[in-house]
Structures are given as C-alpha cells and as structure tokens.
Scaffold this motif. Structure first.
Motif, mmCIF file in Angstrom:
data_model
loop_
_atom_site.group_PDB
_atom_site.id
_atom_site.type_symbol
_atom_site.label_atom_id
_atom_site.label_comp_id
_atom_site.label_asym_id
_atom_site.label_seq_id
_atom_site.Cartn_x
_atom_site.Cartn_y
_atom_site.Cartn_z
ATOM 1 N N VAL A 80 0.842 -1.201 0.000
ATOM 2 C CA VAL A 80 0.000 0.000 0.000
ATOM 3 C C VAL A 80 0.877 1.251 0.000
ATOM 4 C CG1 VAL A 80 -1.641 1.333 1.386
ATOM 5 C CG2 VAL A 80 -2.002 -1.119 1.040
ATOM 6 N N GLU A 81 1.930 1.252 0.816
ATOM 7 C CA GLU A 81 2.832 2.402 0.867
ATOM 8 C C GLU A 81 3.549 2.599 -0.463
ATOM 9 O OE1 GLU A 81 5.425 1.838 4.225
ATOM 10 O OE2 GLU A 81 3.784 2.059 5.664
ATOM 11 N N ALA A 82 3.978 1.508 -1.087
ATOM 12 C CA ALA A 82 4.690 1.605 -2.365
ATOM 13 C C ALA A 82 3.777 2.115 -3.484
ATOM 14 C CB ALA A 82 5.275 0.243 -2.739
ATOM 15 N N LEU A 83 2.504 1.749 -3.431
ATOM 16 C CA LEU A 83 1.560 2.204 -4.453
ATOM 17 C C LEU A 83 1.222 3.683 -4.300
ATOM 18 C CD1 LEU A 83 -0.899 -0.798 -4.657
ATOM 19 C CD2 LEU A 83 0.537 0.077 -6.498
ATOM 20 N N GLY A 84 1.301 4.198 -3.081
ATOM 21 C CA GLY A 84 0.928 5.598 -2.859
ATOM 22 C C GLY A 84 -0.539 5.802 -3.181
ATOM 23 N N LYS A 85 -0.826 6.755 -4.055
ATOM 24 C CA LYS A 85 -2.211 7.055 -4.426
ATOM 25 C C LYS A 85 -2.682 6.235 -5.617
ATOM 26 C CE LYS A 85 -2.093 11.727 -2.586
ATOM 27 N NZ LYS A 85 -2.328 13.137 -2.816
ATOM 28 N N ARG A 86 -1.799 5.417 -6.168
ATOM 29 C CA ARG A 86 -2.173 4.604 -7.334
ATOM 30 C C ARG A 86 -2.944 3.357 -6.908
ATOM 31 N NH1 ARG A 86 3.624 3.479 -9.509
ATOM 32 N NH2 ARG A 86 3.843 3.239 -7.280
ATOM 33 N N GLN A 87 -3.677 2.809 -7.834
ATOM 34 C CA GLN A 87 -4.335 1.524 -7.648
ATOM 35 C C GLN A 87 -3.477 0.456 -8.327
ATOM 36 O OE1 GLN A 87 -7.214 1.041 -5.865
ATOM 37 N NE2 GLN A 87 -7.018 3.200 -5.351
ATOM 38 N N VAL A 88 -3.626 -0.785 -7.934
ATOM 39 C CA VAL A 88 -2.835 -1.863 -8.527
ATOM 40 C C VAL A 88 -3.027 -1.886 -10.040
ATOM 41 C CG1 VAL A 88 -2.532 -4.357 -8.662
ATOM 42 C CG2 VAL A 88 -2.825 -3.271 -6.440
ATOM 43 N N TYR A 89 -4.241 -1.726 -10.508
ATOM 44 C CA TYR A 89 -4.490 -1.792 -11.947
ATOM 45 C C TYR A 89 -3.857 -0.628 -12.706
ATOM 46 C CZ TYR A 89 -8.440 1.201 -10.606
ATOM 47 O OH TYR A 89 -9.221 2.199 -10.069
ATOM 48 N N ASP A 90 -3.436 0.430 -12.013
ATOM 49 C CA ASP A 90 -2.725 1.530 -12.671
ATOM 50 C C ASP A 90 -1.363 1.071 -13.191
ATOM 51 O OD1 ASP A 90 -4.786 3.303 -12.119
ATOM 52 O OD2 ASP A 90 -3.837 4.076 -10.289
ATOM 53 N N LEU A 91 -0.823 0.020 -12.611
ATOM 54 C CA LEU A 91 0.490 -0.468 -13.015
ATOM 55 C C LEU A 91 0.462 -1.154 -14.382
ATOM 56 C CD1 LEU A 91 1.718 -1.915 -9.617
ATOM 57 C CD2 LEU A 91 2.193 0.335 -10.588
ATOM 58 N N VAL A 92 -0.717 -1.558 -14.833
ATOM 59 C CA VAL A 92 -0.843 -2.252 -16.112
ATOM 60 C C VAL A 92 -0.318 -1.390 -17.250
ATOM 61 C CG1 VAL A 92 -2.489 -3.195 -17.782
ATOM 62 C CG2 VAL A 92 -2.759 -3.674 -15.345
ATOM 63 N N ASP A 93 -0.606 -0.104 -17.226
ATOM 64 C CA ASP A 93 -0.198 0.802 -18.300
ATOM 65 C C ASP A 93 1.131 1.498 -18.026
ATOM 66 O OD1 ASP A 93 -2.493 0.229 -19.817
ATOM 67 O OD2 ASP A 93 -3.656 1.650 -18.646
ATOM 68 N N SER A 94 1.836 1.078 -16.993
ATOM 69 C CA SER A 94 3.128 1.683 -16.693
ATOM 70 C C SER A 94 4.145 1.310 -17.757
ATOM 71 C CB SER A 94 3.638 1.197 -15.334
ATOM 72 O OG SER A 94 2.819 1.643 -14.306
ATOM 73 N N PHE A 95 5.168 2.131 -17.866
ATOM 74 C CA PHE A 95 6.253 1.834 -18.777
ATOM 75 C C PHE A 95 7.031 0.640 -18.262
ATOM 76 C CE2 PHE A 95 5.522 6.402 -19.427
ATOM 77 C CZ PHE A 95 5.353 6.410 -20.800
ATOM 78 N N PRO A 96 7.604 -0.155 -19.169
ATOM 79 C CA PRO A 96 8.454 -1.272 -18.712
ATOM 80 C C PRO A 96 9.585 -0.732 -17.816
ATOM 81 C CG PRO A 96 8.075 -1.408 -21.066
ATOM 82 C CD PRO A 96 7.536 -0.087 -20.608
#
Length: 100
Positions: A80-96
C-alpha cells in the motif's frame, strides 16, 4: 528428440552459459513452461523449480506453514505504501521497468 526435449536441452544450455540473471530469465520461464506442458504435468516439480528460480533473483517464497497473519499484514502495508495514491491496476499501463 521431440520439441519439448529439444527445448529443454536448449534452456539447459543457456542456463549453463549465460552470465547474468537477465540473460537467464527467459530460459527460466521456458523451463517452467516445458514442465507445465509435459504429459505428466508434474506441477509439484514446476512449483519447486519456480521457487528455486525466484530465489536466484533474491525472492524468497516461504512455506505456507511458516507464514503468520502478522507477516501478511506487514507485506500488505508495504505494498500500500509503495503504491501511494495509485491503484494496482494503474500499473498495467506503466512503462516497462528495468532492475538496477
């Protein structure tokens, strides 16, 4: 040799000669795929091999009996701390990302 036998030989050769974990990564994944696709589907062997592969990358998978509820809570808090304000599904569109 059949396709799976030949693929296993090739993966073993890569693992024998590759000098970095980055180079070995694809061979590790293909080894797991081969184990999963074999006729006998020795899933226990595939799981144990996967745990060994993760250990090469410094990821330790504890035995289920060794995990306490407080351990799970601690890891959830870190996520939760590492995600900050992001949701887990926000990582799907992250850059490699590359490991250092």
């Amino acid at each position: 040799l059949g396709n799976f036998d030949l693929a296993k030989v090739c993966c073993d050769e890569v693992l024998r000669h590759a000098t970095s974990l980055k180079d070995k990564g694809p061979a590790f994944l293909n080894t797991l795929g081969i184990l999963e696709q074999q006729k006998d589907q020795n899933l226990d062997l595939a799981i144990n091999k996967g745990i060994q592969i993760l250990a090469n990358f410094g990821i330790v998978v504890p035995c289920p009996g060794d995990v306490q509820p407080s351990d799970i809570e601690k890891e959830e808090k870190c996520c939760v701390e590492a995600l900050g304000k992001r949701q887990v599904y926000d990582l799907v569109d992250s850059f490699p990302m590359e490991d250092d």
